[in-house]
Design an enzyme around this catalytic site. Structure first.
Site, mmCIF file in Angstrom:
data_model
loop_
_atom_site.group_PDB
_atom_site.id
_atom_site.type_symbol
_atom_site.label_atom_id
_atom_site.label_comp_id
_atom_site.label_asym_id
_atom_site.label_seq_id
_atom_site.Cartn_x
_atom_site.Cartn_y
_atom_site.Cartn_z
ATOM 1 C CB SER A 276 -0.929 0.005 1.222
ATOM 2 O OG SER A 276 -0.202 -0.268 2.400
ATOM 3 C CG ASP B 144 2.474 -6.677 1.240
ATOM 4 O OD1 ASP B 144 2.138 -7.864 1.456
ATOM 5 O OD2 ASP B 144 1.673 -5.729 1.266
ATOM 6 C CE LYS C 191 0.065 -8.312 3.634
ATOM 7 N NZ LYS C 191 -0.488 -8.237 2.269
ATOM 8 C CD GLU D 201 -7.514 -5.792 1.569
ATOM 9 O OE1 GLU D 201 -6.364 -6.253 1.576
ATOM 10 O OE2 GLU D 201 -7.786 -4.654 1.124
HETATM 11 O O1 KIV Z 1 -0.484 -3.441 1.578
HETATM 12 C C1 KIV Z 1 -1.081 -3.419 2.652
HETATM 13 O O2 KIV Z 1 -1.059 -2.429 3.389
HETATM 14 C C2 KIV Z 1 -1.848 -4.598 3.036
HETATM 15 C C3 KIV Z 1 -2.788 -4.476 4.182
HETATM 16 C C4 KIV Z 1 -3.910 -3.611 3.840
HETATM 17 C C5 KIV Z 1 -3.230 -5.805 4.694
HETATM 18 O O3 KIV Z 1 -1.725 -5.611 2.427
#
Ligand code: KIV
Length: 274
Positions: free
Chosen positions: A50, A88, A118, A186
């Site tokens: 994000s 991520d 993640k 989500e």
């Molecule tokens: O990228 C992100 O911030 C996310 C969260 C919203 C779970 O994957």
């Protein structure tokens, strides 16, 4: 010898052990100062992709690169002393297969110091999750709405109503069986999220998935009122820092234009008094 055991940062097995206990508190963080604030109150600082939308003004997370995640991941890890960093894997860095995913996850961990990654996806990512976890890469999975697939999903919609529920459940089961230590749900309907949480032995972390999950995550700029381009229904604003910043910047601009700033107290004398 000290009477208390030395403290150590939270690690994936600690998170897994929190299943069914006090809810896990997770916020995103992208910079060292925010990571310090998150560290004081949260279990996990998620360096979410994000970051592309929130800090870089991108229209989606699709354009986020591994280099961006490494840069922000390093900054966040520097600000943590207790909470665990999870980074991520960005779009295009793991979907080709287990070997590509391992190569890039290893870079994320080695170059940032974060103990976990993640990735988005359910059953079709199970082989990759198993490959990574067997080789020392703890994986947080992410099912339901997976924003990197926005173009195939056709928007940021709720995922898992009616006929879709069975697939989301199967996705979550597949991630657990593959060895994920926790899973983000989500924009999954609340009843389905509760069912998945009751069935899985790993913690579920909800975002727009109701109160029954084992933890909650929000994007920090959303909950602080700093990201105002749009506001998903699941966001609760705990502060209006965007408005406060706007007022402060307007006051500064007025004072510069009227020469009220800088005042004498902000300047330096030509001569030092002896
Ligand atoms: O990228 C992100 O911030 C996310 C969260 C919203 C779970 O994957």
């Amino acid at each position: 010898m000290s009477a208390t055991a030395p403290t150590r940062p939270v690690l994936p097995p600690d998170i897994k052990a929190r299943k069914g206990g006090v809810p896990l508190v997770v916020l995103t963080a992208y910079t060292t100062p925010m990571a310090r604030l998150v560290d004081a109150h949260c279990d996990i600082a998620l360096v979410g992709d994000s970051v592309g939308m929130v800090l870089h003004g991108m229209p989606s997370t699709i354009g986020v690169t591994l280099e961006m995640m490494i840069l922000h991941g390093r900054a966040v890890v520097r600000g943590l002393s207790k909470a665990m960093a999870v980074i991520d894997m960005p779009f295009g860095s793991y979907e080709e297969g287990p070997a590509q995913a391992y190569r890039n996850a290893a870079r994320l961990m080695a170059e940032t110091g974060a103990p976990a990654v993640k990735l988005e996806g359910g059953q079709h990512m199970a082989e990759t999750i198993a490959f990574l976890t067997a080789r020392g890469v703890p994986v947080m999975a992410h099912v339901g709405l997976t924003p990197q697939s926005v173009n195939t999903l056709g928007g940021y919609k709720v995922v898992g109503r009616e006929d879709e529920a069975a697939k989301v459940l199967a996705d979550a089961r597949a991630c657990e069986a593959a060895g994920a230590f926790s899973i983000v749900l989500e924009k999954v309907p609340v009843g389905l999220a509760a069912r998945i949480t009751a069935e899985l032995t790993i913690p579920t972390i909800g975002i727009g998935a109701g109160v029954d999950c084992d933890g909650q995550v929000l994007v920090i700029d959303d909950m602080l009122g700093m990201f105002t381009a749009f506001r998903p229904k699941f966001v609760k604003r705990y502060a209006e820092l965007g408005q406060a910043a706007d007022q402060a910047i307007a006051a500064y601009a007025d004072e510069v234009r009227s020469r009220a700033f800088p005042g004498p107290e902000h300047g330096f004398a030509d001569q030092v008094k002896s």
